[in-house]
Design a protein around this motif. Structure first.
Motif, PDB file in Angstrom:
ATOM      1  N   ILE A 188      43.115 -17.883   9.633  1.00 13.62           N
ATOM      2  CA  ILE A 188      41.666 -17.629   9.706  1.00 13.62           C
ATOM      3  C   ILE A 188      41.420 -16.211  10.212  1.00 13.62           C
ATOM      4  O   ILE A 188      40.603 -15.463   9.652  1.00 13.62           O
ATOM      5  CB  ILE A 188      40.974 -18.673  10.621  1.00 13.62           C
ATOM      6  CG1 ILE A 188      40.992 -20.038   9.920  1.00 13.62           C
ATOM      7  CG2 ILE A 188      39.550 -18.278  10.939  1.00 13.62           C
ATOM      8  CD1 ILE A 188      40.559 -21.204  10.778  1.00 13.62           C
ATOM      9  N   LEU A 189      42.191 -15.835  11.264  1.00 12.90           N
ATOM     10  CA  LEU A 189      42.017 -14.485  11.819  1.00 12.90           C
ATOM     11  C   LEU A 189      42.343 -13.425  10.768  1.00 12.90           C
ATOM     12  O   LEU A 189      41.640 -12.426  10.634  1.00 12.90           O
ATOM     13  CB  LEU A 189      42.914 -14.299  13.049  1.00 12.90           C
ATOM     14  CG  LEU A 189      42.399 -14.961  14.328  1.00 12.90           C
ATOM     15  CD1 LEU A 189      43.384 -14.760  15.462  1.00 12.90           C
ATOM     16  CD2 LEU A 189      41.044 -14.383  14.731  1.00 12.90           C
ATOM     17  N   LEU A 210      39.584 -13.376   8.328  1.00 14.09           N
ATOM     18  CA  LEU A 210      38.413 -12.710   8.926  1.00 14.09           C
ATOM     19  C   LEU A 210      38.635 -11.202   8.981  1.00 14.09           C
ATOM     20  O   LEU A 210      37.735 -10.414   8.683  1.00 14.09           O
ATOM     21  CB  LEU A 210      38.156 -13.261  10.332  1.00 14.09           C
ATOM     22  CG  LEU A 210      37.533 -14.660  10.378  1.00 14.09           C
ATOM     23  CD1 LEU A 210      37.408 -15.137  11.813  1.00 14.09           C
ATOM     24  CD2 LEU A 210      36.162 -14.673   9.700  1.00 14.09           C
ATOM     25  N   LYS A 255      38.278  -9.895   5.615  1.00 14.89           N
ATOM     26  CA  LYS A 255      36.856  -9.864   5.244  1.00 14.89           C
ATOM     27  C   LYS A 255      36.169  -8.693   5.933  1.00 14.89           C
ATOM     28  O   LYS A 255      35.409  -7.944   5.299  1.00 14.89           O
ATOM     29  CB  LYS A 255      36.205 -11.185   5.686  1.00 14.89           C
ATOM     30  CG  LYS A 255      34.919 -11.480   4.970  1.00 14.89           C
ATOM     31  CD  LYS A 255      34.346 -12.806   5.411  1.00 14.89           C
ATOM     32  CE  LYS A 255      32.902 -12.885   5.015  1.00 14.89           C
ATOM     33  NZ  LYS A 255      32.232 -14.010   5.588  1.00 14.89           N
ATOM     34  N   PHE A 256      36.494  -8.521   7.237  1.00 15.76           N
ATOM     35  CA  PHE A 256      35.900  -7.425   8.008  1.00 15.76           C
ATOM     36  C   PHE A 256      36.297  -6.086   7.392  1.00 15.76           C
ATOM     37  O   PHE A 256      35.468  -5.189   7.217  1.00 15.76           O
ATOM     38  CB  PHE A 256      36.382  -7.532   9.459  1.00 15.76           C
ATOM     39  CG  PHE A 256      35.903  -6.416  10.342  1.00 15.76           C
ATOM     40  CD1 PHE A 256      34.575  -6.364  10.726  1.00 15.76           C
ATOM     41  CD2 PHE A 256      36.755  -5.414  10.774  1.00 15.76           C
ATOM     42  CE1 PHE A 256      34.119  -5.341  11.530  1.00 15.76           C
ATOM     43  CE2 PHE A 256      36.314  -4.392  11.573  1.00 15.76           C
ATOM     44  CZ  PHE A 256      34.994  -4.351  11.949  1.00 15.76           C
ATOM     45  N   ARG A 266      34.467  -5.548   4.301  1.00 12.63           N
ATOM     46  CA  ARG A 266      33.062  -5.248   4.555  1.00 12.63           C
ATOM     47  C   ARG A 266      32.907  -3.802   5.007  1.00 12.63           C
ATOM     48  O   ARG A 266      32.062  -3.070   4.511  1.00 12.63           O
ATOM     49  CB  ARG A 266      32.501  -6.200   5.625  1.00 12.63           C
ATOM     50  CG  ARG A 266      31.000  -6.348   5.463  1.00 12.63           C
ATOM     51  CD  ARG A 266      30.416  -7.364   6.361  1.00 12.63           C
ATOM     52  NE  ARG A 266      30.552  -6.958   7.747  1.00 12.63           N
ATOM     53  CZ  ARG A 266      30.260  -7.723   8.763  1.00 12.63           C
ATOM     54  NH1 ARG A 266      29.836  -8.937   8.557  1.00 12.63           N
ATOM     55  NH2 ARG A 266      30.387  -7.316   9.990  1.00 12.63           N
TER      56      ARG A 266
END
Ligand SMILES: Nc1nc2c(ncn2[C@@H]2O[C@H](COP(=O)(O)OP(=O)(O)OP(=O)(O)O)[C@@H](O)[C@H]2O)c(=O)[nH]1
Length: 600
Positions: free
Chosen positions: A356-357, A360, A363-364, A367
């Motif tokens: 998950i990290l 994330l 994803k970060f 982004r």
């Protein structure tokens, strides 16, 4: 964009490789933990099983030893012989005084061991003595249910342990409460006479709850660990740890004991989780463990198999050929491998959190990248707008500059007061045209004129009015349509003096132009009180001109000088007049090469 896409793919690949490595290493670690946990469970189960078996052996040996010493007691031998005598006689056993003596002899021993009763069994398997009269003279229940073991007593003179068999009476527990336990077990020892012949067997009824289940109960490790005994048919011989569960599953009635009432059958699924077997109870096969053990094989299974409740367990078992029963010790797989499952869950949690990290982070990253990209695009767009604006500003500035330059260029060649061309421009154009006409053999005309008595004008009207006069004359000259060709030019030549250059022209036109200039200025009617020219009281000009097609050997200023000579003559003739310079006049002006600096 392409570069960013490549970077993204690289990041995804990197994280995938990282996660795969983490998962791979975790799987290896888990496999090793599972192996070592399983190995430890296997060792523990086997140790436990052997301990239980040993404890049971010790217990049985003790009882057997105790029973053997009873059977060797002279009183017991004597009473047995007397009983047999009575049994063989006509006298009913119930009335035999030896029976009473036997009961009195054995009662304290039974009480001492907490045993439930005894039998004296004749070689024909008939019970000839017992605590209860109803058994007397009947075939002994050991002979009914386990004749092989009893036979060993009579045939081989061995003391044997009779594993639980169905009792003919309920057995009281230690609190003397009657409960519906219908299992009993015995230690049986031969009774020898003096000639060492087996004359009978003495059987002590042992409470399975006290002397058997109590041993196996010791094997109840953890929350789910159970040790139990079973016979050749896979029937439970000891009390189950899960009686309450079995009752809830309707495998036992309330008040009913598990001994003899539960067969070790595999229901095919976990009954505790609501599994309903498709086969009838009779059709169900024995559990994996029971199948192995009842076929005489001892073993261990750490892979997991279903017990009689259908629960997945790990177990070890042993088949005791001597006592003709098996003992198994089992524990729920879930509990046995709890350290492994806990570690596995921790691993899964850690891996999930890591994943998950990572996601994330990815994803970060994307982004931030998207924002960065958007910022770059925005900056580019702003920059483009700014460049466009700057370009447009520059274009405007360039245009303005060019306009200013044009204006400057115009100003550079224009006389500020009259708006006519200035002398410098005239000189440049005149030189250029001179070269062209010289080359082409064309003629050039110069008309030179100057305001008459302008000093007086200034003196009389003032210098400012003098300027206005000059300006008016300039305007008139621009509007007079004197110049016909693009190369023709009118300029203020200096002070109150003007000059016209006409190329490729003839005498006639030049004369007309010179005359027109003279007439038009006069007719402009600018008052000049102090003029002395030909009784005029308006501003007039004197004009001198020359038309020449013999430019070879001349310099441009010589042509101007000749025009000026003619102008000088016009002044001499009283002003307000036009004079052409002719070559015939040259004699008079033969010395003139350049324009005279002083005409007056
Ligand atoms: N107001 C004004 N006067 C000028 C300008 N340039 C020259 N003058 C004057 O023009 C006069 C020329 O005088 P002169 O050379 O003596 O000539 P004139 O008085 O016109 O006499 P003639 O040419 O012989 O008829 C001078 O007084 C100059 O000051 C100018 O730009 N403005």
């Amino acid at each position: 964009m392409q570069q960013i896409k490549k970077q993204n793919i690289r990041a995804i690949l990197l994280i995938s490789v990282f996660m795969s490595a983490v998962v791979f290493l975790s799987v290896i670690a888990l496999y090793q933990i599972k192996s070592s946990t399983t190995e430890q469970v296997r060792e523990n189960l086997q140790t436990l099983l052997l301990t239980i078996q040993e404890a049971h052996h010790i217990l049985v040996e003790q009882r057997r030893f105790a029973l053997e010493s009873i059977s060797e007691n002279e009183s017991v031998i004597k009473l047995t012989q007397d009983l047999i005598h009575d049994y063989q006689g006509d006298k009913p056993l119930v009335q035999s005084k030896y029976l009473t003596e036997f009961r009195q002899l054995l009662a304290p021993i039974l009480e001492n061991f907490g045993d439930q009763g005894f039998f004296i069994i004749a070689p024909d398997n008939i019970s000839i003595a017992s605590m209860r009269n109803s058994n007397l003279g009947t075939v002994n229940l050991i002979a009914q249910q386990n004749p092989e073991l009893l036979a060993r007593v009579f045939d081989k003179g061995e003391a044997v342990f009779i594993p639980p068999i169905r009792s003919d009476v309920p057995i009281n527990n230690q609190k003397l409460q009657r409960i519906s336990i219908d299992a009993t077990m015995f230690i049986v020892s031969p009774i020898f006479d003096e000639s060492l012949s087996v004359i009978a067997a003495i059987a002590i009824r042992i409470n399975p709850m006290t002397y058997f289940s109590s041993v196996t109960t010791l094997g109840r490790v953890g929350e789910t660990g159970e040790t139990y005994a079973f016979d050749k048919s896979g029937t439970l011989l000891t009390e189950s740890r899960f009686v309450e569960q079995l009752r809830k599953l309707s495998m036992l009635d309330y008040g009913e004991n598990s001994i003899f009432n539960i067969q070790l059958k595999d229901p095919g699924g976990n009954l505790l989780k609501g599994f309903k077997p498709t086969l009838s109870y009779e059709q169900l096969p024995l559990t994996y463990m029971a199948q192995q053990a009842t076929s005489g094989k001892s073993g261990v299974n750490t892979q997991g198999y279903r017990d009689y409740r259908g629960v997945n367990v790990i177990g070890a078992w042993i088949w005791d050929e001597n006592f003709q029963f098996g003992v198994a010790t089992e524990i729920n797989t879930q509990e046995a491998l709890q350290p492994y499952f806990k570690t596995r869950n921790t691993f899964i949690m850690v891996i999930t959190i890591t994943m998950i990290l990572c996601l994330l982070m990815l994803k970060f990253l994307f982004r931030v990248q998207r924002q960065f990209q958007a910022k770059i695009l925005q900056t580019n767009a702003d920059l483009e707008v700014r460049v466009l604006k700057r370009t447009s500003d520059l274009e405007d500035a360039k245009e303005a500059l060019s306009q200013v330059n044009q204006e400057l260029a115009v100003l550079a060649i224009t006389d500020g007061l009259t708006g006519l061309h200035n002398r410098r421009h005239f000189d440049n154009q005149f030189n250029l045209e001179w070269q062209r006409c010289l080359r082409d053999g064309k003629s050039i005309a110069i008309i030179l004129f100057d305001i008459d008595y302008f000093k007086q004008y200034n003196d009389f009207y003032g210098h400012l009015m003098g300027d206005i006069c000059l300006k008016n004359i300039g305007t008139l000259l621009m509007e007079a349509n004197i110049t016909k060709r693009p190369s023709d030019i009118i300029a203020r030549y200096g002070g109150e003096e003007f000059i016209v250059m006409l190329s490729n022209t003839n005498h006639e036109y030049c004369q007309q132009a010179a005359q027109a200039i003279c007439d038009n200025i006069r007719e402009l009617g600018v008052p000049h009180e102090r003029s002395e020219s030909n009784n005029q009281n308006v501003v007039t000009v004197s004009v001198g001109y020359i038309v020449s097609n013999q430019l070879k050997g001349l310099r441009p200023n010589q042509l101007v000088a000749r025009a000026d000579k003619a102008l000088y003559q016009a002044k001499s003739r009283g002003r307000n007049t036009v004079v052409e310079f002719f070559e015939s006049d040259h004699a008079n002006i033969s010395n003139i090469h350049d324009r005279p600096s002083e005409r007056k």
